[in-house]
Scaffold this motif. Sequence first.
Motif, PDB file in Angstrom:
ATOM      1  N   GLY A  44      -5.558  21.603  -7.878  1.00  0.00           N
ATOM      2  CA  GLY A  44      -4.440  21.224  -6.944  1.00  0.00           C
ATOM      3  C   GLY A  44      -4.883  20.567  -5.881  1.00  0.00           C
ATOM      4  N   TYR A  45      -4.015  20.113  -4.942  1.00  0.00           N
ATOM      5  CA  TYR A  45      -4.530  19.340  -3.556  1.00  0.00           C
ATOM      6  C   TYR A  45      -5.440  20.027  -2.852  1.00  0.00           C
ATOM      7  CZ  TYR A  45       0.056  18.098  -4.991  1.00  0.00           C
ATOM      8  OH  TYR A  45       1.541  17.388  -5.800  1.00  0.00           O
ATOM      9  N   ASP A  46      -6.542  19.396  -2.382  1.00  0.00           N
ATOM     10  CA  ASP A  46      -7.620  19.842  -1.614  1.00  0.00           C
ATOM     11  C   ASP A  46      -7.134  20.141  -0.249  1.00  0.00           C
ATOM     12  OD1 ASP A  46      -9.910  20.971  -1.042  1.00  0.00           O
ATOM     13  OD2 ASP A  46     -11.080  19.153  -1.727  1.00  0.00           O
ATOM     14  N   GLN A  68      -9.393  19.444   2.908  1.00  0.00           N
ATOM     15  CA  GLN A  68      -9.762  18.121   3.445  1.00  0.00           C
ATOM     16  C   GLN A  68      -8.841  17.704   4.722  1.00  0.00           C
ATOM     17  OE1 GLN A  68     -12.418  16.810   2.415  1.00  0.00           O
ATOM     18  NE2 GLN A  68     -12.584  17.685   0.316  1.00  0.00           N
ATOM     19  N   LEU A  69      -7.425  18.088   4.530  1.00  0.00           N
ATOM     20  CA  LEU A  69      -6.762  17.846   5.710  1.00  0.00           C
ATOM     21  C   LEU A  69      -7.188  18.506   7.125  1.00  0.00           C
ATOM     22  CD1 LEU A  69      -3.190  18.159   4.345  1.00  0.00           C
ATOM     23  CD2 LEU A  69      -4.070  16.243   5.443  1.00  0.00           C
ATOM     24  N   LEU A 127       2.749   8.173   7.930  1.00  0.00           N
ATOM     25  CA  LEU A 127       2.410   9.321   7.124  1.00  0.00           C
ATOM     26  C   LEU A 127       1.746  10.271   7.889  1.00  0.00           C
ATOM     27  CD1 LEU A 127       3.153   9.861   4.233  1.00  0.00           C
ATOM     28  CD2 LEU A 127       0.889   8.940   3.354  1.00  0.00           C
ATOM     29  N   LEU A 134       3.478   5.096  -3.056  1.00  0.00           N
ATOM     30  CA  LEU A 134       4.024   6.457  -3.016  1.00  0.00           C
ATOM     31  C   LEU A 134       5.190   6.342  -3.992  1.00  0.00           C
ATOM     32  CD1 LEU A 134       3.851   7.196   0.924  1.00  0.00           C
ATOM     33  CD2 LEU A 134       2.199   7.447  -0.907  1.00  0.00           C
ATOM     34  N   LEU A 179      -5.885  13.035   0.332  1.00  0.00           N
ATOM     35  CA  LEU A 179      -4.889  13.827  -0.428  1.00  0.00           C
ATOM     36  C   LEU A 179      -4.427  13.438  -1.895  1.00  0.00           C
ATOM     37  CD1 LEU A 179      -1.922  14.572   2.371  1.00  0.00           C
ATOM     38  CD2 LEU A 179      -3.129  16.028   0.503  1.00  0.00           C
ATOM     39  N   PHE A 180      -4.968  11.865  -2.241  1.00  0.00           N
ATOM     40  CA  PHE A 180      -4.616  11.490  -3.470  1.00  0.00           C
ATOM     41  C   PHE A 180      -5.614  11.796  -4.388  1.00  0.00           C
ATOM     42  CE2 PHE A 180      -2.569   8.622  -0.485  1.00  0.00           C
ATOM     43  CZ  PHE A 180      -1.063   8.984  -0.907  1.00  0.00           C
ATOM     44  N   SER A 184      -5.087  14.877  -6.812  1.00  0.00           N
ATOM     45  CA  SER A 184      -3.573  15.361  -6.879  1.00  0.00           C
ATOM     46  C   SER A 184      -2.837  14.954  -8.138  1.00  0.00           C
ATOM     47  CB  SER A 184      -2.916  14.751  -5.637  1.00  0.00           C
ATOM     48  OG  SER A 184      -2.858  13.405  -5.611  1.00  0.00           O
ATOM     49  N   THR A 188       0.424  13.182  -8.606  1.00  0.00           N
ATOM     50  CA  THR A 188       1.839  13.759  -8.239  1.00  0.00           C
ATOM     51  C   THR A 188       2.139  13.259  -6.946  1.00  0.00           C
ATOM     52  OG1 THR A 188       0.740  15.697  -7.415  1.00  0.00           O
ATOM     53  CG2 THR A 188       1.290  15.804  -9.894  1.00  0.00           C
ATOM     54  N   LEU A 189       1.310  12.927  -6.122  1.00  0.00           N
ATOM     55  CA  LEU A 189       1.683  12.458  -4.833  1.00  0.00           C
ATOM     56  C   LEU A 189       1.608  10.827  -4.527  1.00  0.00           C
ATOM     57  CD1 LEU A 189      -0.619  14.742  -2.713  1.00  0.00           C
ATOM     58  CD2 LEU A 189       1.841  15.043  -3.326  1.00  0.00           C
ATOM     59  N   LYS A 245       4.231  18.007  -1.624  1.00  0.00           N
ATOM     60  CA  LYS A 245       4.921  17.576  -2.741  1.00  0.00           C
ATOM     61  C   LYS A 245       6.291  17.016  -2.413  1.00  0.00           C
ATOM     62  CE  LYS A 245       5.847  16.084  -6.924  1.00  0.00           C
ATOM     63  NZ  LYS A 245       5.543  14.939  -7.796  1.00  0.00           N
ATOM     64  N   PHE A 305       5.886  13.985   0.181  1.00  0.00           N
ATOM     65  CA  PHE A 305       5.542  12.796  -0.665  1.00  0.00           C
ATOM     66  C   PHE A 305       6.465  12.287  -1.499  1.00  0.00           C
ATOM     67  CE2 PHE A 305       1.140  11.489   0.783  1.00  0.00           C
ATOM     68  CZ  PHE A 305       0.955  12.428   1.457  1.00  0.00           C
TER      69      PHE A 305
END
Lengths: 476, 476
Positions: free
Chosen positions: A207-209, A212-213, A455, B189, B213-214, B217, B220-221, B460, B463
Amino acid sequence: MKITRYFSDLYKVPRNPSFKSLTEKDLKYFESILPSSCIVKENLESYNEDWLSLVKGNSSLLLRPKTTQQVSAIMQYCNQETLAVVPQAGNTSQVAGGVPVHDEIILSTSSMNSIFKFDENLGVVWCDSGVVLETLNNYCMERGFIVPLDLGAKGSCHIGGNLATNAAGLRYIRYGSLHGNVLGLEAVLADGEVVSDLKALRKDNTGYDLKQLFIGSEGTLGVITKLALLLAEKPTSQYVACLGCESYEKVLQVLSLAKKELGEVISAFEFLDKPIYDLILKNVTSTRDLLRTHHNFYVIVETSGTNSEHDLEKFESFLEKVTLTGMAQDGILAQDEKQAQEIWKVREGTALSTKMEGHVFKYDVSLPLQEMYRVVERVRKRLTEEFCAGYGHVGDGNLHLAVATKNPEKTAKALEPFVYEEVQRLQGSVSAEHGVGLTKPSKLKYSKTPQALQLMKQLKTLFDPKGILNPYKVLI
Amino acid sequence: MKITRYFSDLYKVPRNPSFKSLTEKDLKYFESILPSSCIVKENLESYNEDWLSLVKGNSSLLLRPKTTQQVSAIMQYCNQETLAVVPQAGNTSQVAGGVPVHDEIILSTSSMNSIFKFDENLGVVWCDSGVVLETLNNYCMERGFIVPLDLGAKGSCHIGGNLATNAAGLRYIRYGSLHGNVLGLEAVLADGEVVSDLKALRKDNTGYDLKQLFIGSEGTLGVITKLALLLAEKPTSQYVACLGCESYEKVLQVLSLAKKELGEVISAFEFLDKPIYDLILKNVTSTRDLLRTHHNFYVIVETSGTNSEHDLEKFESFLEKVTLTGMAQDGILAQDEKQAQEIWKVREGTALSTKMEGHVFKYDVSLPLQEMYRVVERVRKRLTEEFCAGYGHVGDGNLHLAVATKNPEKTAKALEPFVYEEVQRLQGSVSAEHGVGLTKPSKLKYSKTPQALQLMKQLKTLFDPKGILNPYKVLI
């Protein structure tokens, strides 16, 4: 003092009236959840002022929790009470990113400083965010590894602050970004929720890492409390040389050849122009001219490897080609540790040398390699009377531009927005490695599209709806 | 066929009733914004079925836009009309991540396949997301570079799909994660908004690193449309060896020594246990026993460097130590390209060899190195009658566990949740490199905390509020 005041005016942001002011009741609450040693109410000058003396905040409370649970309890309360908080690591930010602007509570990570796990097979270290970079590196060195990050402030900066600002530094060309080297992270969100993943797996596509954010978000999305870092093997052989080139084009030719010939062992590629090189020799004691002749540009190349004989052979062959082809006119390969230190001392003298020439404007920008030095030349044309120099991590496309002046107000007008417009025109970045902090939110528009900024704002609102985490920084 | 049906039942998810079914009006709209060559309404079998035949979707429309603007227009309309969309790249997912589950519109990136910029000085390539990995690598090889990513599906998979799934593969140990190597990205997006940053700067600390983020993912985003990738210098020297070890502990000793001795030139470190090695020799034509003796474990080590003489000297010294210390009992260093290919052919035969033994359960997990093989042994104990083998990227802590059976229902019960519980107990990852897709959302709880899952869901929703992008995948 005059200069500090000049900047203070420049970065004056009105206090957000939605933030509550600290009351006795709040203090009592903190005293109820933290040991008294974690609460500091006096002598906060050094925590209120940033490293470059750009800002003097007015905080009357510093909290230095010892555990993640304490950080969580603090944030939960501050979120509930709408008390603004500035996370502070080693306070070495170049963009005033870690100091209060008004009366924010300072949440220092300095008491969370344990290195609590190490795995030799994986080459991974786990520690608290408040461990000083140099301390962490020494710990790893004793065990056959190095932290894949090295920068001037290593004696003061915290590894958590390095992550929060996505710090880069000298050996980025070899070891790359923290986005690739951080394997695990624990952070406390604005509402006190703890997001933790310290499994430190090299590969984990579940899933989303999220980590990183937090890397590079400068404490505006969460407070980093713990981390796991992938280390590099400690090199057993290291060489460093200084070369003199007659033009910036030749510097680029040397870089291109170094990438090919030194390939996998190259660990630094830095450049300095003549003005900064000469100024360092003039202003910084214990530096000396490294070459017998004078040049328009100086290049510092370093290799780190596992086989001294091989590395030396590669380096000597590279130097021979560089000289025979006329890419460089002169050069010296350090013969021992002392000579190597002499070379690095010159590179490290940049900050001090300019400081002695008056007020310094410094830019940390990414630019296309071919165009990088032209920006320095254009600035010099506009400012015929001021000291103006370019140097930096040319191997990574990262230029540091320094302008020293006795007349900051006038110089500022000649420099801005000119420098930022140049960066925008050339599709560069207004902050290569120092981050945004308090000084650059208004410059983001030169590097980011409106969609990206939008964003970013939405992410900030998701993570911190009341905006209490490191307010006035990164986004405006 | 029986086996496909077994899985189809397993991954049956009810259709989300909030999604609109495709109407003639929708088709007319797409015909109004896209050339007819971009719209496919027939013969969609191969797009509806995933590579492992786990799922057969029921989509009646495939759109293959040629430009970002077209992708944007499609998404804007689908979002407005609440039409679900599955982005599809090379359709080589191991977790059914790129196929429709019900009647989602298939948005294929296959017509966006231009390599549009290359910078030799930076070592950066810019391209559309639909470029086939092998095509991209060949393009770069001709220019002195390689894509820092290599995997079995390279002839079919798209680079955009690689980014979307954070693909890893064979040379991860050397070049590391796409989180470190992707320098720029453009994505559309769910609502059609385009987020683009293709400046491709090595260093850019101007706020949140949205591209991260991409990456991983899984569509899905957002839909990745363009990217900029940092390349590695093309190695001028490459060596590969196969070693035979008597125990898994010895394999780890060899790994540790390889990291020290081969240091900066190591580019792959793979292992296979005896069952899979023997099965490959039996089932895969044109493979042959690489060593004269038989062993419990086989290790494949590869180096890539810039100096053939140096690399060979390092490799020979490493092999000598490995043999003298008894870490390995036998070994062969490929003497030419043909021998090197023979070694890699064995490693690449894993998938085919097990497929011929019946139905195959495959796990792609990250585990602590010390414990990795014990999991294989424990599974073998539970399944005394089935074929059970371990192999994979041991240098990255990534195990592939394969169980071949004639009785999938019974075997499934013995395997699950046992394998996942083992992974959880050992703090591993239920998906090291293959991703989550359709087959693993219910397994995420073994790797992620509830807080992390909650944050993923919030992202999720931010986005893609209507959930139209790659529904039923990653999160449930």
